[in-house]
Design an enzyme around this catalytic site. Structure first.
Site, mmCIF file in Angstrom:
data_model
loop_
_atom_site.group_PDB
_atom_site.id
_atom_site.type_symbol
_atom_site.label_atom_id
_atom_site.label_comp_id
_atom_site.label_asym_id
_atom_site.label_seq_id
_atom_site.Cartn_x
_atom_site.Cartn_y
_atom_site.Cartn_z
ATOM 1 N N LYS A 1 0.985 -1.329 0.327
ATOM 2 C CA LYS A 1 -0.354 -0.020 0.123
ATOM 3 C C LYS A 1 0.915 1.240 0.541
ATOM 4 O O LYS A 1 2.183 1.172 1.095
ATOM 5 C CB LYS A 1 -0.878 0.358 1.149
ATOM 6 C CG LYS A 1 -1.666 -0.987 1.345
ATOM 7 C CD LYS A 1 -3.266 -1.282 0.254
ATOM 8 C CE LYS A 1 -4.320 -1.913 -0.060
ATOM 9 N NZ LYS A 1 -5.368 -1.657 -0.463
ATOM 10 N N ASP B 1 -0.547 -0.696 -4.418
ATOM 11 C CA ASP B 1 -2.031 -0.172 -4.200
ATOM 12 C C ASP B 1 -2.082 1.466 -3.902
ATOM 13 O O ASP B 1 -1.441 1.823 -2.870
ATOM 14 C CB ASP B 1 -2.972 -0.914 -3.597
ATOM 15 C CG ASP B 1 -4.101 -1.040 -3.219
ATOM 16 O OD1 ASP B 1 -4.144 -0.050 -4.298
ATOM 17 O OD2 ASP B 1 -5.101 -1.785 -2.767
ATOM 18 N N GLU C 1 -2.227 0.664 -8.535
ATOM 19 C CA GLU C 1 -3.516 0.143 -8.308
ATOM 20 C C GLU C 1 -4.218 0.678 -8.458
ATOM 21 O O GLU C 1 -3.971 1.581 -7.112
ATOM 22 C CB GLU C 1 -4.028 -0.895 -7.714
ATOM 23 C CG GLU C 1 -4.636 -1.430 -7.475
ATOM 24 C CD GLU C 1 -5.701 -2.933 -6.534
ATOM 25 O OE1 GLU C 1 -6.552 -3.715 -6.053
ATOM 26 O OE2 GLU C 1 -4.249 -3.767 -6.105
ATOM 27 N N ASP D 1 -9.140 -1.077 -10.383
ATOM 28 C CA ASP D 1 -10.050 -1.753 -8.557
ATOM 29 C C ASP D 1 -11.458 -0.966 -8.772
ATOM 30 O O ASP D 1 -12.518 -1.769 -8.997
ATOM 31 C CB ASP D 1 -8.844 -2.000 -7.871
ATOM 32 C CG ASP D 1 -9.809 -2.016 -6.639
ATOM 33 O OD1 ASP D 1 -11.269 -2.691 -6.390
ATOM 34 O OD2 ASP D 1 -9.383 -2.388 -5.340
ATOM 35 N N LYS E 1 -13.131 -8.472 -7.546
ATOM 36 C CA LYS E 1 -13.516 -8.833 -6.353
ATOM 37 C C LYS E 1 -15.356 -8.647 -6.692
ATOM 38 O O LYS E 1 -16.180 -7.914 -7.379
ATOM 39 C CB LYS E 1 -12.740 -7.226 -5.143
ATOM 40 C CG LYS E 1 -12.094 -7.040 -4.918
ATOM 41 C CD LYS E 1 -11.638 -5.710 -4.217
ATOM 42 C CE LYS E 1 -10.520 -5.219 -3.740
ATOM 43 N NZ LYS E 1 -9.767 -4.708 -2.791
#
Length: 372
Positions: free
Chosen positions: A163, A188, A213, A238, A262
Protein backbone atom coordinates in the site's frame (compact mmCIF):
# COMPACT_ATOMS: atom_id res chain seq x y z
CA UNK A 1 -35.00 -24.55 -7.14
CA UNK A 2 -36.82 -22.59 -4.44
CA UNK A 3 -35.13 -21.00 -1.43
CA UNK A 4 -36.73 -22.19 1.81
CA UNK A 5 -34.83 -20.01 4.29
CA UNK A 6 -31.99 -17.57 4.72
CA UNK A 7 -30.01 -17.06 7.93
CA UNK A 8 -27.73 -14.07 8.45
CA UNK A 9 -24.86 -14.60 10.90
CA UNK A 10 -23.42 -11.26 12.07
CA UNK A 11 -19.82 -11.94 13.07
CA UNK A 12 -16.76 -10.00 14.23
CA UNK A 13 -13.17 -11.23 13.93
CA UNK A 14 -9.99 -9.58 15.18
CA UNK A 15 -7.19 -9.25 12.64
CA UNK A 16 -3.87 -10.66 13.80
CA UNK A 17 -2.29 -7.29 12.96
CA UNK A 18 -3.93 -3.96 12.07
CA UNK A 19 -4.24 -3.44 8.31
CA UNK A 20 -3.30 0.08 7.21
CA UNK A 21 -4.15 1.72 3.86
CA UNK A 22 -4.30 5.30 2.62
CA UNK A 23 -7.96 5.29 3.75
CA UNK A 24 -7.33 4.25 7.34
CA UNK A 25 -6.72 1.30 9.65
CA UNK A 26 -8.78 -1.87 10.14
CA UNK A 27 -8.35 -3.81 13.40
CA UNK A 28 -11.64 -5.65 13.84
CA UNK A 29 -13.55 -7.04 10.88
CA UNK A 30 -17.32 -7.18 10.96
CA UNK A 31 -18.98 -9.42 8.35
CA UNK A 32 -22.30 -11.08 7.63
CA UNK A 33 -22.23 -14.74 6.65
CA UNK A 34 -25.28 -15.83 4.69
CA UNK A 35 -26.62 -19.37 4.97
CA UNK A 36 -29.28 -20.14 2.37
CA UNK A 37 -31.20 -23.43 2.22
CA UNK A 38 -33.39 -24.72 -0.60
CA UNK A 39 -36.48 -26.89 -0.33
CA UNK A 40 -34.36 -30.03 -0.80
CA UNK A 41 -32.26 -29.18 2.25
CA UNK A 42 -29.15 -28.13 0.28
CA UNK A 43 -27.26 -25.26 1.97
CA UNK A 44 -25.14 -22.61 0.28
CA UNK A 45 -22.92 -19.97 1.87
CA UNK A 46 -22.14 -16.40 0.92
CA UNK A 47 -20.61 -13.41 2.68
CA UNK A 48 -21.22 -9.67 2.91
CA UNK A 49 -17.72 -8.21 2.53
CA UNK A 50 -18.60 -4.55 3.11
CA UNK A 51 -16.74 -2.76 5.88
CA UNK A 52 -18.22 -1.16 8.98
CA UNK A 53 -17.67 2.32 7.52
CA UNK A 54 -17.98 3.49 3.87
CA UNK A 55 -14.26 3.97 3.21
CA UNK A 56 -13.92 1.48 0.34
CA UNK A 57 -17.33 1.86 -1.28
CA UNK A 58 -20.57 3.48 -0.20
CA UNK A 59 -21.81 0.19 1.26
CA UNK A 60 -21.43 -0.78 4.91
CA UNK A 61 -22.47 -3.78 6.98
CA UNK A 62 -25.57 -1.91 8.11
CA UNK A 63 -26.60 -0.69 4.64
CA UNK A 64 -26.19 -4.24 3.34
CA UNK A 65 -28.35 -5.59 6.13
CA UNK A 66 -31.01 -3.02 5.32
CA UNK A 67 -31.01 -4.01 1.65
CA UNK A 68 -31.07 -7.73 2.42
CA UNK A 69 -33.78 -7.38 5.02
CA UNK A 70 -36.09 -5.01 3.14
CA UNK A 71 -35.55 -5.82 -0.53
CA UNK A 72 -33.19 -8.58 -1.62
CA UNK A 73 -34.29 -11.52 0.51
CA UNK A 74 -38.00 -10.82 -0.15
CA UNK A 75 -37.25 -10.64 -3.90
CA UNK A 76 -35.29 -13.90 -3.71
CA UNK A 77 -38.16 -15.72 -2.02
CA UNK A 78 -40.70 -14.80 -4.70
CA UNK A 79 -39.11 -16.69 -7.59
CA UNK A 80 -37.87 -20.14 -8.48
CA UNK A 81 -34.26 -20.28 -9.66
CA UNK A 82 -33.22 -22.43 -12.60
CA UNK A 83 -29.60 -21.27 -12.55
CA UNK A 84 -27.56 -18.88 -10.36
CA UNK A 85 -27.37 -16.48 -13.29
CA UNK A 86 -31.08 -15.82 -12.71
CA UNK A 87 -30.17 -13.81 -9.60
CA UNK A 88 -28.86 -10.98 -11.76
CA UNK A 89 -32.25 -10.56 -13.46
CA UNK A 90 -34.18 -10.87 -10.18
CA UNK A 91 -32.16 -8.04 -8.63
CA UNK A 92 -31.93 -5.86 -11.77
CA UNK A 93 -34.66 -3.43 -10.61
CA UNK A 94 -32.65 -2.71 -7.45
CA UNK A 95 -29.87 -0.20 -8.12
CA UNK A 96 -26.25 -0.93 -7.12
CA UNK A 97 -25.81 -2.36 -3.57
CA UNK A 98 -23.42 -4.86 -5.11
CA UNK A 99 -21.98 -6.30 -1.89
CA UNK A 100 -25.41 -7.11 -0.52
CA UNK A 101 -26.37 -8.74 -3.83
CA UNK A 102 -23.09 -10.66 -4.00
CA UNK A 103 -23.75 -12.46 -0.72
CA UNK A 104 -26.93 -13.99 -2.14
CA UNK A 105 -25.42 -14.63 -5.58
CA UNK A 106 -22.49 -16.53 -4.04
CA UNK A 107 -24.69 -18.52 -1.66
CA UNK A 108 -26.87 -19.61 -4.57
CA UNK A 109 -23.81 -20.59 -6.64
CA UNK A 110 -22.54 -22.71 -3.72
CA UNK A 111 -25.97 -24.29 -3.29
CA UNK A 112 -26.39 -24.94 -7.02
CA UNK A 113 -22.97 -26.58 -7.40
CA UNK A 114 -23.73 -28.86 -4.44
CA UNK A 115 -27.09 -29.71 -6.02
CA UNK A 116 -25.26 -30.57 -9.26
CA UNK A 117 -22.63 -32.62 -7.40
CA UNK A 118 -19.77 -30.50 -8.77
CA UNK A 119 -17.14 -28.19 -7.36
CA UNK A 120 -17.87 -24.49 -7.67
CA UNK A 121 -14.65 -24.02 -9.66
CA UNK A 122 -15.67 -26.68 -12.17
CA UNK A 123 -19.19 -25.32 -12.50
CA UNK A 124 -18.04 -21.78 -13.39
CA UNK A 125 -15.43 -23.04 -15.87
CA UNK A 126 -12.26 -23.20 -13.78
CA UNK A 127 -9.29 -24.92 -15.41
CA UNK A 128 -6.66 -24.94 -12.65
CA UNK A 129 -6.06 -27.46 -9.88
CA UNK A 130 -4.03 -24.91 -7.93
CA UNK A 131 -3.63 -21.13 -8.02
CA UNK A 132 -0.71 -18.86 -7.23
CA UNK A 133 -0.99 -16.92 -3.99
CA UNK A 134 -0.22 -13.23 -3.61
CA UNK A 135 0.10 -11.21 -0.44
CA UNK A 136 -0.67 -7.62 0.64
CA UNK A 137 1.51 -5.57 2.98
CA UNK A 138 -0.24 -2.65 4.65
CA UNK A 139 1.40 0.70 5.32
CA UNK A 140 3.93 0.51 8.16
CA UNK A 141 7.45 1.64 8.94
CA UNK A 142 9.67 0.68 6.03
CA UNK A 143 11.84 -1.78 8.04
CA UNK A 144 8.67 -3.54 9.20
CA UNK A 145 7.35 -3.76 5.64
CA UNK A 146 10.67 -5.19 4.47
CA UNK A 147 10.50 -7.76 7.25
CA UNK A 148 6.98 -8.74 6.17
CA UNK A 149 8.16 -9.18 2.59
CA UNK A 150 11.06 -11.35 3.73
CA UNK A 151 8.79 -13.60 5.77
CA UNK A 152 6.22 -13.99 3.01
CA UNK A 153 8.95 -14.58 0.45
CA UNK A 154 10.15 -17.53 2.52
CA UNK A 155 6.56 -18.77 2.67
CA UNK A 156 6.60 -18.93 -1.12
CA UNK A 157 4.17 -16.15 -2.05
CA UNK A 158 4.35 -15.38 -5.77
CA UNK A 159 3.41 -11.68 -5.85
CA UNK A 160 3.77 -8.80 -3.40
CA UNK A 161 1.48 -5.78 -3.13
CA UNK A 162 2.34 -2.81 -0.94
CA UNK A 163 0.00 0.00 0.00
CA UNK A 164 1.21 3.51 -0.82
CA UNK A 165 0.00 7.07 -0.30
CA UNK A 166 1.32 10.58 -1.08
CA UNK A 167 4.52 11.12 0.87
CA UNK A 168 4.97 7.40 1.41
CA UNK A 169 5.61 5.96 -2.02
CA UNK A 170 8.84 6.64 -3.93
CA UNK A 171 11.26 6.06 -1.06
CA UNK A 172 9.31 3.01 0.10
CA UNK A 173 9.41 1.40 -3.34
CA UNK A 174 13.07 2.39 -3.80
CA UNK A 175 14.10 0.64 -0.61
CA UNK A 176 12.04 -2.45 -1.43
CA UNK A 177 13.63 -2.67 -4.87
CA UNK A 178 17.07 -2.18 -3.34
CA UNK A 179 16.53 -5.21 -1.09
CA UNK A 180 14.45 -7.26 -3.52
CA UNK A 181 15.29 -6.20 -7.09
CA UNK A 182 13.42 -8.97 -8.86
CA UNK A 183 10.32 -9.90 -6.85
CA UNK A 184 6.95 -9.43 -8.58
CA UNK A 185 5.94 -6.14 -6.95
CA UNK A 186 2.94 -3.86 -7.30
CA UNK A 187 1.68 -0.77 -5.49
CA UNK A 188 -1.89 -0.06 -4.40
CA UNK A 189 -2.84 3.59 -3.98
CA UNK A 190 -6.55 3.25 -3.08
CA UNK A 191 -7.41 6.45 -4.98
CA UNK A 192 -4.97 8.61 -3.00
CA UNK A 193 -3.67 10.66 -5.96
CA UNK A 194 -4.95 13.07 -8.63
CA UNK A 195 -3.71 14.05 -12.09
CA UNK A 196 -1.73 16.81 -10.38
CA UNK A 197 0.55 13.98 -9.21
CA UNK A 198 1.17 12.65 -12.70
CA UNK A 199 4.86 13.58 -12.87
CA UNK A 200 5.45 12.06 -9.45
CA UNK A 201 3.68 8.84 -10.38
CA UNK A 202 5.74 8.63 -13.56
CA UNK A 203 8.84 8.49 -11.36
CA UNK A 204 7.71 5.05 -10.19
CA UNK A 205 8.32 3.72 -13.73
CA UNK A 206 11.97 3.17 -12.87
CA UNK A 207 11.08 0.41 -10.40
CA UNK A 208 9.56 -2.00 -12.98
CA UNK A 209 6.37 -2.49 -11.01
CA UNK A 210 3.83 -5.02 -12.23
CA UNK A 211 1.19 -2.30 -11.87
CA UNK A 212 -0.09 0.65 -9.87
CA UNK A 213 -3.57 -0.15 -8.61
CA UNK A 214 -6.30 2.52 -8.57
CA UNK A 215 -4.08 5.61 -8.23
CA UNK A 216 -6.86 8.11 -9.04
CA UNK A 217 -10.52 8.60 -8.09
CA UNK A 218 -12.51 5.57 -7.02
CA UNK A 219 -15.21 6.22 -9.63
CA UNK A 220 -12.94 7.43 -12.44
CA UNK A 221 -12.05 5.87 -15.77
CA UNK A 222 -11.38 9.07 -17.78
CA UNK A 223 -8.42 10.51 -15.86
CA UNK A 224 -6.91 7.04 -15.57
CA UNK A 225 -6.79 6.93 -19.38
CA UNK A 226 -4.76 10.14 -19.35
CA UNK A 227 -2.43 8.74 -16.70
CA UNK A 228 -2.00 5.42 -18.52
CA UNK A 229 -0.91 7.24 -21.70
CA UNK A 230 1.79 9.03 -19.72
CA UNK A 231 3.05 6.13 -17.59
CA UNK A 232 5.01 3.08 -18.67
CA UNK A 233 3.81 1.19 -15.59
CA UNK A 234 0.52 -0.63 -16.23
CA UNK A 235 -2.48 0.89 -14.47
CA UNK A 236 -4.84 -1.54 -12.75
CA UNK A 237 -8.41 -0.53 -11.96
CA UNK A 238 -10.15 -1.74 -8.81
CA UNK A 239 -12.82 0.48 -7.25
CA UNK A 240 -13.76 1.98 -10.65
CA UNK A 241 -14.97 -1.37 -12.00
CA UNK A 242 -18.29 -2.36 -10.44
CA UNK A 243 -19.92 -3.89 -13.52
CA UNK A 244 -19.36 -5.44 -16.93
CA UNK A 245 -20.14 -2.09 -18.57
CA UNK A 246 -17.54 -0.32 -16.43
CA UNK A 247 -14.93 -2.84 -17.57
CA UNK A 248 -15.99 -2.50 -21.22
CA UNK A 249 -15.78 1.30 -21.13
CA UNK A 250 -12.43 1.31 -19.33
CA UNK A 251 -10.96 -1.04 -21.91
CA UNK A 252 -12.34 1.02 -24.80
CA UNK A 253 -10.91 4.24 -23.31
CA UNK A 254 -7.51 2.70 -22.59
CA UNK A 255 -7.89 3.50 -18.89
CA UNK A 256 -5.94 0.45 -17.74
CA UNK A 257 -4.00 -2.59 -18.84
CA UNK A 258 -5.10 -4.76 -15.90
CA UNK A 259 -8.33 -5.22 -13.94
CA UNK A 260 -8.77 -6.47 -10.40
CA UNK A 261 -12.04 -8.32 -9.83
CA UNK A 262 -13.51 -8.47 -6.35
CA UNK A 263 -16.63 -10.59 -6.23
CA UNK A 264 -18.36 -8.37 -3.67
CA UNK A 265 -17.53 -5.16 -5.51
CA UNK A 266 -19.10 -6.32 -8.80
CA UNK A 267 -22.19 -7.95 -7.30
CA UNK A 268 -21.32 -11.64 -7.29
CA UNK A 269 -19.80 -14.50 -9.23
CA UNK A 270 -22.22 -14.07 -12.12
CA UNK A 271 -21.00 -10.55 -12.94
CA UNK A 272 -17.39 -11.50 -12.12
CA UNK A 273 -17.58 -14.27 -14.71
CA UNK A 274 -18.99 -11.85 -17.33
CA UNK A 275 -16.12 -9.42 -16.74
CA UNK A 276 -13.63 -12.31 -16.89
CA UNK A 277 -14.98 -13.44 -20.25
CA UNK A 278 -14.77 -9.89 -21.64
CA UNK A 279 -11.19 -9.40 -20.47
CA UNK A 280 -10.15 -12.81 -21.75
CA UNK A 281 -11.53 -11.88 -25.17
CA UNK A 282 -9.86 -8.45 -25.09
CA UNK A 283 -6.54 -9.84 -23.75
CA UNK A 284 -6.68 -7.71 -20.61
CA UNK A 285 -4.89 -9.26 -17.63
CA UNK A 286 -6.90 -10.10 -14.53
CA UNK A 287 -6.39 -10.99 -10.91
CA UNK A 288 -8.67 -11.61 -7.94
CA UNK A 289 -8.67 -8.97 -5.23
CA UNK A 290 -9.22 -9.48 -1.51
CA UNK A 291 -11.38 -7.74 1.09
CA UNK A 292 -9.99 -9.08 4.39
CA UNK A 293 -12.65 -11.78 4.14
CA UNK A 294 -13.43 -14.86 6.14
CA UNK A 295 -12.81 -18.26 4.61
CA UNK A 296 -16.28 -18.29 3.04
CA UNK A 297 -15.43 -15.50 0.61
CA UNK A 298 -11.88 -16.76 0.32
CA UNK A 299 -13.30 -20.05 -0.97
CA UNK A 300 -15.32 -18.24 -3.63
CA UNK A 301 -12.22 -16.25 -4.59
CA UNK A 302 -10.23 -19.45 -5.06
CA UNK A 303 -12.89 -20.83 -7.40
CA UNK A 304 -12.93 -17.58 -9.40
CA UNK A 305 -9.13 -17.48 -9.66
CA UNK A 306 -9.16 -20.95 -11.24
CA UNK A 307 -10.63 -19.44 -14.44
CA UNK A 308 -8.17 -19.20 -17.35
CA UNK A 309 -8.19 -15.38 -17.64
CA UNK A 310 -6.66 -14.81 -14.22
CA UNK A 311 -3.02 -14.54 -15.21
CA UNK A 312 -1.70 -12.68 -12.15
CA UNK A 313 -1.56 -14.07 -8.59
CA UNK A 314 -4.42 -12.62 -6.58
CA UNK A 315 -4.81 -11.31 -3.03
CA UNK A 316 -5.66 -14.80 -1.82
CA UNK A 317 -3.50 -15.61 1.18
CA UNK A 318 -3.61 -18.35 3.79
CA UNK A 319 -6.27 -18.02 6.49
CA UNK A 320 -3.46 -17.74 9.03
CA UNK A 321 -2.23 -14.57 7.31
CA UNK A 322 -5.12 -12.66 8.91
CA UNK A 323 -6.94 -14.83 11.45
CA UNK A 324 -5.99 -16.83 14.51
CA UNK A 325 -8.83 -19.13 13.47
CA UNK A 326 -11.03 -19.12 10.38
CA UNK A 327 -14.68 -20.12 10.02
CA UNK A 328 -14.00 -22.86 7.47
CA UNK A 329 -12.64 -26.40 7.78
CA UNK A 330 -9.98 -26.96 6.61
CA UNK A 331 -8.52 -23.48 6.61
CA UNK A 332 -6.95 -22.11 3.42
CA UNK A 333 -3.30 -23.14 3.26
CA UNK A 334 -0.46 -21.86 1.08
CA UNK A 335 2.11 -24.49 0.10
CA UNK A 336 5.18 -23.35 -1.83
CA UNK A 337 3.25 -20.32 -2.99
CA UNK A 338 0.20 -22.21 -4.22
CA UNK A 339 -3.34 -22.81 -2.98
CA UNK A 340 -5.13 -26.03 -3.88
CA UNK A 341 -8.46 -25.56 -5.66
CA UNK A 342 -10.98 -27.80 -3.85
CA UNK A 343 -12.53 -30.60 -5.90
CA UNK A 344 -15.39 -31.32 -3.46
CA UNK A 345 -18.93 -30.18 -4.09
CA UNK A 346 -19.67 -26.48 -3.76
CA UNK A 347 -17.01 -24.25 -2.28
CA UNK A 348 -15.22 -27.35 -1.01
CA UNK A 349 -14.96 -26.29 2.62
CA UNK A 350 -17.12 -27.02 5.66
CA UNK A 351 -18.25 -24.39 8.15
CA UNK A 352 -16.77 -24.57 11.65
CA UNK A 353 -20.11 -24.30 13.43
CA UNK A 354 -18.62 -24.20 16.93
CA UNK A 355 -16.35 -21.28 16.07
CA UNK A 356 -19.13 -19.56 14.14
CA UNK A 357 -21.26 -19.56 17.30
CA UNK A 358 -18.35 -18.08 19.26
CA UNK A 359 -17.92 -15.09 16.94
CA UNK A 360 -21.60 -14.43 16.13
CA UNK A 361 -23.16 -11.48 17.94
CA UNK A 362 -26.54 -11.58 16.18
CA UNK A 363 -28.51 -14.01 14.01
CA UNK A 364 -31.53 -13.31 11.79
CA UNK A 365 -33.47 -16.11 10.09
CA UNK A 366 -35.98 -15.57 7.28
CA UNK A 367 -38.44 -18.25 6.15
CA UNK A 368 -39.94 -18.09 2.68
CA UNK A 369 -43.64 -17.14 3.11
CA UNK A 370 -44.49 -18.17 -0.45
CA UNK A 371 -43.99 -21.90 0.10
CA UNK A 372 -47.06 -24.05 0.76
Amino acid sequence: MKIKSVTLHFIAMDLLTPFVTSYGTVKKREMILMEAENTDGVVGWGEVVAFSTPWYTEETIQTCFHMLNQFLIPALFKQAIEHPGDIRAIFAPIKRNHMAKAAIDCAVWDMFSKKEGKSLATLIGGTRERIEAGVVIGIDQIPNMLAHIERHLKEGYKRFKVKIKPGYDYELIRQIRKEYPSIPLMADANSAYTLKDIEHLKCLDEFRLMMIEQPLGSDDIVDHATLQRECDTPICLDESIVSYDDARKAIELGSCQIINIKIGRVGGLTEAKRIHDLCLDQEVDLWVGGMLESGVSRAHNIALASLPGFTIPGDISASARYWERDVIIPEVMVEDGYIHVPSGCGIGFDIDRDFLRDITYETRTYVNPHLG
